[in-house]
Design an enzyme around this catalytic site. Structure first.
Site, short mmCIF file in Angstrom:
data_model
loop_
_atom_site.label_atom_id
_atom_site.label_comp_id
_atom_site.label_asym_id
_atom_site.label_seq_id
_atom_site.Cartn_x
_atom_site.Cartn_y
_atom_site.Cartn_z
N GLY A 27 0.81 -1.21 0.00
CA GLY A 27 0.00 0.00 0.00
C GLY A 27 0.84 1.26 0.00
N HIS A 30 2.24 4.76 -4.96
CA HIS A 30 2.74 5.94 -5.68
C HIS A 30 2.86 5.55 -7.16
CE1 HIS A 30 6.52 3.77 -5.59
NE2 HIS A 30 6.53 3.78 -4.26
N HIS A 33 4.27 2.09 -8.13
CA HIS A 33 3.37 0.93 -8.04
C HIS A 33 2.40 0.90 -9.23
CE1 HIS A 33 4.14 1.57 -3.56
NE2 HIS A 33 4.46 0.30 -3.71
N LYS A 151 12.23 -3.45 -9.71
CA LYS A 151 13.69 -3.59 -9.57
C LYS A 151 14.24 -2.70 -8.46
CE LYS A 151 15.36 -4.63 -14.19
NZ LYS A 151 16.27 -4.16 -15.23
N ASP A 153 13.55 -2.89 -5.45
CA ASP A 153 13.92 -3.87 -4.42
C ASP A 153 14.63 -5.01 -5.13
OD1 ASP A 153 12.59 -2.70 -1.98
OD2 ASP A 153 10.89 -2.80 -3.34
N ALA A 179 10.72 3.54 -10.93
CA ALA A 179 10.19 4.87 -11.27
C ALA A 179 10.93 5.91 -10.42
CB ALA A 179 8.69 4.93 -11.00
N SER A 188 9.54 5.74 -3.51
CA SER A 188 9.42 4.76 -2.43
C SER A 188 8.38 5.26 -1.44
CB SER A 188 10.78 4.63 -1.72
OG SER A 188 10.61 4.05 -0.45
O1 PAF Z 1 7.93 -4.98 -1.88
C1 PAF Z 1 6.98 -5.00 -1.08
O2 PAF Z 1 6.16 -4.07 -1.03
C2 PAF Z 1 6.83 -6.17 -0.13
O3 PAF Z 1 8.07 -6.66 0.28
C3 PAF Z 1 5.95 -7.29 -0.70
C4 PAF Z 1 6.57 -7.93 -1.93
C5 PAF Z 1 4.57 -6.75 -1.05
C6 PAF Z 1 5.78 -8.41 0.35
O4 PAF Z 1 5.20 -7.91 1.52
#
Ligand code: PAF
Length: 285
Positions: A27, A30, A33, A151, A153, A179, A188
């Site tokens: 959640g 931004h 996502h 990417k 993460d 992004a 982030s």
């Molecule tokens: O990257 C994230 O937001 C989280 O680590 C994920 C993949 C949703 C797992 O909780």
């Protein structure tokens, strides 16, 4: 957009709708996502996003309680993007009893970098992602599909890819580009913690990674550890508390051991605290 809170509700919503393309999130959505959701859309028959702040991947001193929950804005953005189904379990829906079975990732990949500074983090991530995969891809007749991970993460993406491969899950894992804001800061959810002044300086992390990558390509006789140490010191001199700034092989996140590896595909990865906000970023080169 259909909103499902429980696994049975989700499976009912997905029954007969084909193969899902899935974007898991915590959640506080931004533009990064939403770009992943848009990327997912053509990759499946039905687009699914999830919102779940997963307690298992937070250390006791981390920001689980204060992690921003922005339900109305998240729903509005997903609806506008054209997401078909939102899976938003409450904690009791996903973990009705303590989650004592966990997915322990390979320490060779998961105990370094983020896993070193956040012990248990990737076990928490793999456990919830396995459960989300079970809910989204199985039990509704789909039997697999595609999941999109950013990417940003980078290590998380690699750990999930290995998990999917090792458990032979019929799920394609697709990477989404990071992004960035106009100044280059990686988007982030945690950027929202930055003070106005720190927000101005936050791009220094990605700049440090760019400088490190350039230094490695131009290194001559300088050994990599010396370049990494200089990068750490320079970022520290700017007032950051870096956890790591390092260059790794893209294939396995191990240090490039020899000159041939240094010429191959590499990634510079960094994590550092600015004030009380911990940011991560990376740069493939
Ligand atoms: O990257 C994230 O937001 C989280 O680590 C994920 C993949 C949703 C797992 O909780």
């Amino acid at each position: 957009m259909i909103i499902a809170h429980t696994i049975p509700e989700l499976r009912a919503a997905l029954a007969g709708r084909g193969r899902p393309a899935f974007v898991p999130t915590m959640g506080n959505l931004h533009a990064g996502h939403i770009a992943l959701v848009r990327q997912a859309m053509p990759l499946g028959d039905v687009t699914v996003a999830s919102i779940f702040v997963n307690r298992l991947q937070f250390l006791p001193h981390e920001d689980f309680d204060s992690y921003p929950r922005t339900w109305d804005s998240d729903c509005a953005q997903l609806t506008a993007a054209g997401c078909d189904v939102l899976f938003a379990p409450r904690e009791a829906d996903l973990y009705p009893e303590p989650q004592t079975f966990k997915v322990a990732p390979d320490p060779a990949l998961a105990d370094l970098l983020e896993g070193h500074f956040r012990p248990g983090f990737f076990t928490g991530v793999c456990t919830v992602v396995m459960k989300l995969f079970s809910a989204v891809f199985f039990g509704s007749g789909a039997g697999g599909g595609t999941a999109v991970f950013g990417k940003k993460d980078y290590q998380q993406l690699m750990v999930i890819r290995r998990m999917v491969q090792q458990f032979a899950l019929p799920i394609g894992v697709v990477a989404g580009d990071t992004a960035r804001a106009d100044d280059g800061l990686a988007l982030s959810s945690r950027n929202g913690y930055l003070s106005a002044e720190d927000r101005q300086r936050a791009v220094q992390l990605s700049q440090a990674l760019g400088q490190l990558a350039q230094a490695v390509r131009a290194a001559g006789a300088d050994p990599l550890p010396a370049l990494e140490a200089r990068a750490l010191k320079d970022l520290g001199d700017l007032g950051w508390q870096p956890d790591y700034l390092t260059v790794r092989r893209r294939a396995d996140l191990q240090a490039p051991g020899d000159a041939a590896a240094l010429e191959g595909p590499l990634v510079a990865l960094g994590a550092a605290r600015l004030g009380s906000t911990r940011l991560i970023d990376n740069l493939e080169f």
